[in-house]
Design an enzyme around this catalytic site. Structure first.
Site, PDB file in Angstrom:
ATOM      1  N   HIS A  18      55.463 -48.276 -49.218  1.00  0.00           N
ATOM      2  CA  HIS A  18      55.329 -46.946 -48.740  1.00  0.00           C
ATOM      3  C   HIS A  18      56.496 -45.997 -49.513  1.00  0.00           C
ATOM      4  O   HIS A  18      57.567 -46.523 -49.391  1.00  0.00           O
ATOM      5  CB  HIS A  18      55.069 -46.779 -47.584  1.00  0.00           C
ATOM      6  N   GLU A  46      49.500 -43.597 -54.341  1.00  0.00           N
ATOM      7  CA  GLU A  46      49.940 -42.539 -53.277  1.00  0.00           C
ATOM      8  C   GLU A  46      50.844 -41.750 -54.264  1.00  0.00           C
ATOM      9  O   GLU A  46      52.162 -41.891 -54.080  1.00  0.00           O
ATOM     10  CB  GLU A  46      50.529 -43.066 -52.008  1.00  0.00           C
TER      11      GLU A  46
HETATM   12  C1  PEP Z   1      50.559 -41.377 -45.897  1.00  0.00           C
HETATM   13  O1  PEP Z   1      51.653 -41.156 -45.015  1.00  0.00           O
HETATM   14  O2  PEP Z   1      50.616 -42.317 -46.657  1.00  0.00           O
HETATM   15  C2  PEP Z   1      49.957 -40.256 -46.193  1.00  0.00           C
HETATM   16  C3  PEP Z   1      48.788 -40.626 -47.283  1.00  0.00           C
HETATM   17  O3  PEP Z   1      49.801 -39.026 -45.744  1.00  0.00           O
HETATM   18  P1  PEP Z   1      48.837 -37.853 -45.599  1.00  0.00           P
HETATM   19  O4  PEP Z   1      47.501 -38.284 -45.761  1.00  0.00           O
HETATM   20  O5  PEP Z   1      48.984 -37.035 -44.600  1.00  0.00           O
HETATM   21  O6  PEP Z   1      49.189 -37.178 -46.986  1.00  0.00           O
END
Ligand code: PEP
Length: 248
Positions: free
Chosen positions: A94, A166
């Protein structure tokens, strides 16, 4: 046809009581769905949440896993321990682990391998910072993050793994990638896997994460290479998260 996967990620939020309440509401409210739903919760609440999810189809995940199998690694939690606690999934790499806690592409690859050895499905998080995007380095960053894992674990490992794109600039910021921006990177990731194995590329689930909300989930999940979401903030609200789960 790939099965969709919606994964909540509570981050370091809430108390035991709040977590149990949330898990119970999700277990009672989800109903019968085609897509897989999972929640990645803090280590200390894994067993309690597992109990609260009993009888539902919601799977349990952890937010990290050790890069070693066992031994003198104070503060770490091994993949075997996650199995003991009923986990099916573990996030690895992450962006917060990479940026605040020193995870490198190599240590992420080791965590990924440890998860696989215990039949935990690793969810490999990849994504660029805003600065990297502005410097047109998005694909280079993704290549480096993916290649380290492919080198360590082999392309076949993606038969039993999930990838989460992400973009760092979209996590917790309320600034979601547009459907097209997300699709472009998802397609790129799938094509990189396809260069090594078209069959695995066709099957691997690639989730989008970064400010997924009930009002943007449907359009994101409708994109051809987006197979679901990794949902942080919005997964802390049972009603909103269930709405997202039903947006597939
Ligand atoms: C995360 O913490 O991986 C995340 C995607 O958070 P958010 O959905 O709040 O952007």
């Amino acid at each position: 046809m790939r099965q969709s996967l919606i994964m909540g990620h509570w981050n370091m939020n809430g108390s035991r009581e709040e977590g149990l309440k949330l898990a119970t509401s999700l277990a009672e409210g989800l109903g019968s769905v085609q897509q897989e739903v999972a929640v990645c919760v803090p280590f200390v609440y894994l067993s309690d949440v597992l109990d609260a999810l009993k009888g539902s189809s919601i799977a349990l995940g952890a937010q990290n896993v050790a890069d070693q199998a066992s031994g003198a690694y104070t503060g770490e939690v091994s993949a075997a321990m996650l199995v003991d606690c009923g986990c099916k999934y573990a996030l690895v790499g992450h962006s917060e682990r990479r940026s605040y806690y020193g995870d490198t592409n190599q240590s992420v690859a080791s965590r990924f391998c440890q998860a696989l050895k215990q039949n935990i499905i690793p969810v490999l998080c990849v994504g660029e910072t805003l600065e990297e995007r502005e410097q047109n380095k998005t694909f280079k960053v993704i290549d480096e993050q993916l290649d380290a894992v492919i080198e360590a674990a082999g392309i076949e490992s993606f038969e039993k793994a999930v990838i989460a794109y992400e973009p760092v600039w979209a996590i917790g910021t309320g600034k979601t990638a547009s459907d097209e921006q997300a699709q472009e990177v998802h397609q790129y990731i799938r094509q990189r896997i396809a260069e090594r194995s078209p069959a695995i590329a066709e099957k691997v689930q690639i989730l989008y994460g970064g400010s997924v909300k009930p009002d943007n989930a449907k359009a994101l999940f409708a994109m051809p290479d987006i197979d679901g979401g990794l949902v942080g903030g919005a997964s802390l609200d049972a009603k909103g998260f269930l709405q997202i789960c039903h947006s597939v």
